[in-house]
Write an enzyme that holds these catalytic residues in place. Structure first.
Site, PDB file in Angstrom:
ATOM      1  N   ARG A 140       3.305  12.033  26.698  1.00 49.66           N
ATOM      2  CA  ARG A 140       2.888  11.262  27.892  1.00 49.66           C
ATOM      3  C   ARG A 140       1.697  10.376  27.504  1.00 49.66           C
ATOM      4  O   ARG A 140       1.853   9.188  27.267  1.00 49.66           O
ATOM      5  CB  ARG A 140       2.559  12.203  29.057  1.00 49.66           C
ATOM      6  CG  ARG A 140       2.436  11.508  30.405  1.00 49.66           C
ATOM      7  CD  ARG A 140       1.149  10.748  30.640  1.00 49.66           C
ATOM      8  NE  ARG A 140      -0.024  11.603  30.709  1.00 49.66           N
ATOM      9  CZ  ARG A 140      -1.254  11.146  30.832  1.00 49.66           C
ATOM     10  NH1 ARG A 140      -1.490   9.838  30.907  1.00 49.66           N
ATOM     11  NH2 ARG A 140      -2.286  11.977  30.855  1.00 49.66           N
ATOM     12  N   SER A 153      -5.455  16.359  39.769  1.00 51.35           N
ATOM     13  CA  SER A 153      -6.556  15.905  38.922  1.00 51.35           C
ATOM     14  C   SER A 153      -7.171  14.639  39.484  1.00 51.35           C
ATOM     15  O   SER A 153      -6.489  13.817  40.095  1.00 51.35           O
ATOM     16  CB  SER A 153      -5.964  15.649  37.533  1.00 51.35           C
ATOM     17  OG  SER A 153      -6.887  14.998  36.714  1.00 51.35           O
ATOM     18  N   HIS A 169     -20.358  21.510  -6.198  1.00 51.60           N
ATOM     19  CA  HIS A 169     -19.337  21.961  -5.248  1.00 51.60           C
ATOM     20  C   HIS A 169     -18.154  22.604  -5.968  1.00 51.60           C
ATOM     21  O   HIS A 169     -17.695  23.679  -5.597  1.00 51.60           O
ATOM     22  CB  HIS A 169     -18.831  20.777  -4.419  1.00 51.60           C
ATOM     23  CG  HIS A 169     -19.807  20.329  -3.383  1.00 51.60           C
ATOM     24  ND1 HIS A 169     -19.532  20.345  -2.043  1.00 51.60           N
ATOM     25  CD2 HIS A 169     -21.066  19.851  -3.494  1.00 51.60           C
ATOM     26  CE1 HIS A 169     -20.579  19.892  -1.363  1.00 51.60           C
ATOM     27  NE2 HIS A 169     -21.522  19.584  -2.240  1.00 51.60           N
TER      28      HIS A 169
HETATM   29  C1  HCA Z   1      -3.622   7.946  32.893  1.00 47.35           C
HETATM   30  C2  HCA Z   1      -4.968   8.544  33.091  1.00 47.35           C
HETATM   31  C3  HCA Z   1      -5.244   9.904  32.491  1.00 47.35           C
HETATM   32  C4  HCA Z   1      -4.845  11.033  33.425  1.00 47.35           C
HETATM   33  C5  HCA Z   1      -5.370  12.375  33.039  1.00 47.35           C
HETATM   34  C6  HCA Z   1      -5.008  13.503  33.952  1.00 47.35           C
HETATM   35  C7  HCA Z   1      -6.758   9.896  32.303  1.00 47.35           C
HETATM   36  O1  HCA Z   1      -3.392   7.378  31.826  1.00 47.35           O
HETATM   37  O2  HCA Z   1      -2.797   8.041  33.778  1.00 47.35           O
HETATM   38  O3  HCA Z   1      -4.032  13.422  34.664  1.00 47.35           O
HETATM   39  O4  HCA Z   1      -5.713  14.520  33.925  1.00 47.35           O
HETATM   40  O5  HCA Z   1      -7.222   9.842  31.168  1.00 47.35           O
HETATM   41  O6  HCA Z   1      -7.442   9.893  33.318  1.00 47.35           O
HETATM   42  O7  HCA Z   1      -4.621  10.049  31.242  1.00 47.35           O
HETATM   43 CU    CU Z   2      -5.838   9.990  29.567  1.00 48.22          CU
END
Ligand code: HCA
Ligand code: CU
Length: 381
Positions: free
Chosen positions: A14, A138, A294
């Protein structure tokens, strides 16, 4: 501290897909997933199925393999995204919404009250649609968000009683380890929920911040292979492992460490990159020893100058001897490797020769071997 019990959420499929040089095919994703499974990460996060038809198919393809890890997908805080994600059969939804002034103004245009309303609606909806799914909420850009606003959002979400985990994201890589510690510690104490840390590396603290999160009781840490991601990426899997291993080898004993070099190599290959020379564990010089002091000590006991044992990762060490810093112990070791029995005087003489040659030119291992063989022949005559 949760070093022994935390879970790795690897997000190469992802966050890693958001890396400038990454454009994985389905086969490549399956290979990365298989290696992550062999390594033993507990969860794998995949690109939202709403991104493209192939993204949805790839989630299904990974699920079909029946890997040991749980498969999550990362979606926006929208009802439609929830429905689209649930159709794939994933084990968990990572839902995110921006809370910093920058993201509120330039990304989604909502204020804090509207964010709380939207999150409450979407999370309650997701739970009603999927009673058993793992739900994570999040806040994007947590560390540039107003602290009071942030806590209001998290507490309102926790109050709903529908999420399993809260996520903290250092989206632009600006947080200090002490700030990460404070926020994670507060969330654990105030909500009792699991807490995930996701940290970018723009200012070089991604590993330190992940470690601080774990010290504060975080239950999950996001990684990618080689640290790939938006801009210069996030906490690298190998770097996190190196950090924990050097605190206590037992913290990483649940993972199959020899799978790491293959993972790093596969992702480097798929992104048309070399593994950086200074990469944790798998960089070309990670276990290379050079200076006489070393090499002498390493030849006696490698742990003198090695915090990590390359054998644990299925790797070897290199002792470099063709340079002006070489010591005669290293030259003697090379002679022994070649089965040559030379006295100390001869070895010291060859060492002097190697040093003076190296002062003006490159001297290869073959050159040194030739010198050692010549000397051995002369001694026999
Ligand atoms: C993104 C942002 C994310 C989400 C991180 C998370 C970030 O690219 O969508 O869902 O905890 O760095 O804030 O990767
Ligand atoms: Cu991120």
């Amino acid at each position: 501290m949760s070093f022994e019990t935390f879970s790795i959420i690897d997000t190469t499929l992802r966050e890693g897909e958001q890396f400038a040089a990454a454009n994985f095919t389905t086969e490549q994703k399956l290979r990365i997933a298989a290696l992550l499974d062999e390594f033993g990460v507990e969860m794998v996060e995949m690109t939202t199925p709403c991104a493209s038809p192939r993204s949805a198919e790839d989630i299904r393809a990974v699920l079909n393999q029946g890997f040991n890890f749980l498969t999550l997908t990362h979606i926006r805080c929208h009802r439609d995204d929830v429905l689209c994600a649930l159709e794939t059969g994933v084990h968990g939804l990572n839902i995110v919404i921006g809370t910093s002034p920058q993201l509120m103004q330039h990304s989604h245009g909502r204020n804090i009250n509207q964010i709380i309303d939207l999150a409450s609606e979407v999370l309650t909806f997701a739970r009603s649609q999927a009673p058993d799914i793992i739900l994570r909420f999040s806040t994007e850009d947590s560390f540039r968000s107003d602290e009071a606003d942030l806590l209001r959002v998290y507490l309102a979400v926790a109050e709903l009683g529908v999420v399993n985990r809260l996520g903290v994201a250092d989206t632009v890589g600006v947080a200090l380890p002490s700030q990460v510690f404070r926020l994670v510690e507060q969330l654990r104490r105030l909500t009792g929920l699991d807490v995930e840390f996701h940290g970018h590396n723009d200012s070089g603290c991604a590993i330190a911040n992940a470690c601080a999160a774990l010290e504060a009781g975080a239950t999950h840490v996001d990684t990618t292979v080689l640290g790939i991601g938006e801009r210069n990426g996030i906490t690298p899997l190998g770097g996190l492992i190196a950090r924990l291993y050097t605190l206590n080898r037992d913290y990483v004993s649940r993972y199959h460490l020899p799978a790491l070099p293959e993972l790093d190599m596969a992702v480097a290959l798929y992104c048309h990159l070399e593994i950086p020379f200074n990469n944790y564990i798998t960089g070309a010089s990670a276990f290379s020893h050079k200076a006489g002091i070393h090499t002498k000590a390493v030849l006696t006991n490698p742990s003198t100058y090695e915090a990590l044992n390359p054998d644990d990762f299925g790797l070897g060490r290199q002792i470099q001897i063709g340079h002006r810093l070489t010591g005669w112990n290293a030259i003697r070791h090379r002679a022994q490797q070649l089965g040559l029995n030379l006295d100390d005087e001869a070895l010291r003489a060859i060492t002097r020769l190697v040093k003076s040659c190296a002062d003006s030119d490159n001297i290869s291992l073959q050159d040194i071997d030739r010198l050692l063989l010549q000397e051995a022949r002369q001694c026999q005559e």
